[in-house]
Design a protein around this motif. Structure first.
Motif: not given
Length: 704
Positions: A7-19
């Motif tokens: 759960k903690r890493t999902r926002p980071g993965d989404f942010f990385l995908l956007v980047v």
């Protein structure tokens, strides 16, 4: 535990995908921009090259055409067509339909050239009309030589560009096609094509410029591969780096450290790659310490600048108040020497130049410095104003002088003690004259060559330009200069010398400005003193003769009678009446009468003693007070006056001498035991007796 991490890493993965997506979009966009820029540069280069070649070709054709016309004109014949030129014709004016424009003005031997719009000729193709303005020859003056040059080479060059895939055309300012070899340019173009327009032809010589428009279909296929590959590789590496950094910086703690480290680096701190938290904390501490030191330094600089500015303002106010105080004191002065003393005290005490001194102008033509001693005589130092070798004399006549090394200038040996070896400022001090010479002089002596001059500083005529070279015989100008210094028109003057002394305040051009202003105020103060003196003189003297007037006569007579009573002295009074003066006026006119009265006054001055008091009693009557004079002495003075007046010619340019006589009455008081009215009445009675007894006589009244 695994779910929490997921759960903690999902926002980071989404942010990385956007980047990553943004990086991809930016890469594609930048590659497109690069391709567009390369395409534009390629088309612009081709357009510039084509424009320069076409312009060079056209200019060559034009100059050959002009040379042919010029050769024909120099040979005295009508120019004949040469080369590929069309048949030449002469015309008094340019054809209206050809739209000719001037491309060369024509100066010297050059001929003015005009160019028209290209047109098609049967059998010759496209040609360019030309015209040359010719003055002289066998034709009428002036006239135009009109012809045309072939544009086949331009069409050939444009056709060669078309075969290379480059389409060009030349248009006028309205967009009309003048000539091209590629046909109509398409209005709609695909994204892979490039179009460049507006490149000038003929180097801006045309008032209505032609433009070269260039169109390159499928310009993208011509672009170099290497820059595009480098940019694409850069963005691919960037995306790979972002994927790698995900594992290291996606966590909140690592993100916070990254933010802090970026902030520290942006402020100028140096951090090692992959800095540990301890290094980042140390960098933050160093940054805070540096900011505190910078703030303290800036605060100290601001405080020092503020204090310095306050000191400057305080010094300026102090100088301003001192200037105002000194100016007020000088304007309140009623003596010339007092003005000079206040000025010198202000410079030495108010401005702090202890080496300042003033040289006053004496009647015999010297600058007298009371503060300096002549080493030979021990008296105050005297500098002759007529000596061109004197630095101070040249400065007095020419104006202000500031010099850092005055001894380098030509000067007299005795001046070294005044100018010294430090910077010196010399300022002539004199009042400004408001009237001309003839408005000031009230005497009958009008022999001065500058008496009727409009120049208010008439004495400067006696100081020629060669005086300021520092060479020449000093005695050449002495008589003329000293005569002007003794003249009543010349104002009371002095020379202020401000010197820098050792261990004292240094003189420079900046701090010399307020001293110059104070010297100017001293000139105004001298003018006030002069006005005050003139008012005093006008209040007690007669305007025509310059003698004491009626009011001052009675005041002087009252003072002398009191002195006679106190010291038991004898006092005599002469009442003088000019004989037959009305007849003189009626015969010669009132101006001649005024002139005669001034002459009588001068004769009285000549005969009287320095202690005697002369006055114009009224009309043609004069009075002379003789203090401490016995009746016998008064009689001698009266006889001398009678003889001088009788022997004087009062009309100099008359055919026969014109004389006047006077009747003089005398009364003497042994101890002043009479009143003013009594002594005047007794002397006047004696004068009346002399007039009735035959005139030109002296009668002494002996008793009441």
């Amino acid at each position: 535990m695994m779910r929490t991490e997921e759960k903690r890493t999902r926002p980071g993965d989404f942010f990385l995908l956007v980047v990553l997506l943004a990086n991809l979009v930016c890469g594609v966009g930048l590659i497109g921009v690069l391709r567009a820029a390369l395409s534009k540069d390629q088309v612009a280069a081709e357009s510039t090259l084509a424009s320069s070649k076409i312009s060079a070709y056209l200019w060559g054709k034009v100059l050959r055409f002009t040379s042919a016309v010029a050769e024909g004109r120099r040979g005295g014949e009508d120019p004949t067509p040469k080369g590929d030129g069309d048949a030449l014709t002469d015309a008094s004016d340019l054809p209206l339909g050809e739209s000719f424009q001037r491309i060369r003005s024509g100066t010297g031997e050059s001929l003015p050239i005009f160019i028209g719009a290209p047109r098609d000729l049967p059998g010759r193709g496209r040609v360019l009309p030309l015209a040359v303005l010719v003055a002289g020859g066998t034709r009428q003056d002036p006239h135009y030589v009109i012809g045309a040059i072939s544009l086949a080479d331009v069409d050939g060059y444009l056709g060669d560009l078309r075969r290379r895939g480059i389409l060009c055309r030349i248009v006028d300012p309205e967009g009309n096609t003048l000539f091209d070899a590629s046909g109509e340019l398409r209005d709609r173009r695909d994204s892979a094509s490039r179009f460049e327009g507006g490149v000038p032809v003929m180097g801006g010589a045309l008032s209505r410029e032609w433009s070269l428009q260039t169109y390159v279909p499928n310009a993208g296929s011509r672009l170099p591969f290497l820059p595009q590959a480098i940019l694409a590789t850069f963005f691919l590496l960037n995306m790979a780096t972002l994927v790698y950094l995900r594992q290291r910086f996606i966590l909140p703690a690592e993100a916070a450290l990254e933010a802090v480290s970026e902030t520290v680096i942006a402020q100028g701190e140096i951090l090692p790659p992959r800095a540990a938290p301890a290094h980042i904390a140390g960098a933050v501490k160093n940054l805070l310490s540096r900011c505190r030191l910078e703030w303290e330094e800036e605060n100290r600089s601001v405080r020092e600048a503020t204090e310095r500015r306050l000191r400057e303002i305080s010094e300026s106010q102090k100088n301003l108040l001192s200037h105002h105080r000194l100016t007020k004191k000088m304007l309140q002065s009623r003596r010339t020497d007092e003005v000079f003393e206040i000025l010198l005290a202000g410079v030495t005490e108010g401005y702090g130049y202890s080496g300042a001194l003033i040289g006053k102008v004496s009647a015999d033509g010297y600058l007298v410095f009371q503060g300096e001693t002549d080493p030979v005589s021990g008296s105050p130092l005297r500098i002759p104003l007529w000596n061109p070798g004197s630095l101070l004399a040249r400065t007095f006549w020419s104006g202000n002088l500031y010099h850092g090394s005055p001894r380098e200038l030509a000067h007299l040996p005795e001046e070294e003690s005044i100018v010294g070896s430090f910077p010196v400022l010399c300022l002539p001090i004199m009042r400004n004259l408001g009237v001309r010479c003839e408005e000031v002089k009230n005497t009958v002596d009008r022999n001065c060559p500058d008496y009727h001059s409009e120049d208010k500083k008439c004495w400067l005529r006696q100081v020629p330009q060669e005086f300021f070279t520092g060479e020449g015989n000093p005695e050449v100008h002495r008589e003329a200069i000293t005569a002007c210094l003794r003249c009543e028109v010349f104002p009371s003057a002095a020379l202020l010398v401000v010197r820098s002394v050792e261990n004292g305040k240094v003189l420079n051009r900046e701090n010399a400005v307020p001293i110059s202003g104070l010297a100017s105020e001293a000139g105004h103060a001298l003018e006030v003193v002069s006005l005050y003196d003139n008012m005093k003189i006008m209040a007690v003297t007669d305007g025509l003769t310059g003698l004491y007037n009626h009011r001052e006569f009675y005041q002087s007579l009252r003072r002398e009678l009191e002195r006679a009573r106190r010291y038991r002295h004898t006092l005599s009074l002469l009442m003088i009446d000019v004989d037959d003066f009305k007849r003189f006026n009626d015969r010669h006119g009132h101006p001649a009468g005024d002139f005669a009265l001034r002459n009588v006054a001068n004769l009285l001055r000549k005969c009287a003693r320095t202690s005697d008091i002369l006055a114009r009693y009224g009309g043609e009557e004069f009075a002379v007070i003789l203090p401490e004079s016995t009746p016998a002495g008064a009689l001698m003075v009266a006889e001398r006056i009678k003889l001088e007046v009788a022997g004087h010619n009062f009309i100099q340019n008359a055919e026969d001498p014109v004389h006047l006589t006077v009747s003089i009455g005398i009364f003497s008081s042994e101890n002043g035991d009479v009143t003013e009215d009594q002594i005047v009445s007794l002397a006047d009675e004696a004068s009346y007796v002399a007039k009735t007894a035959g005139k030109n006589q002296v009668v002494v009244k002996t008793s009441f």
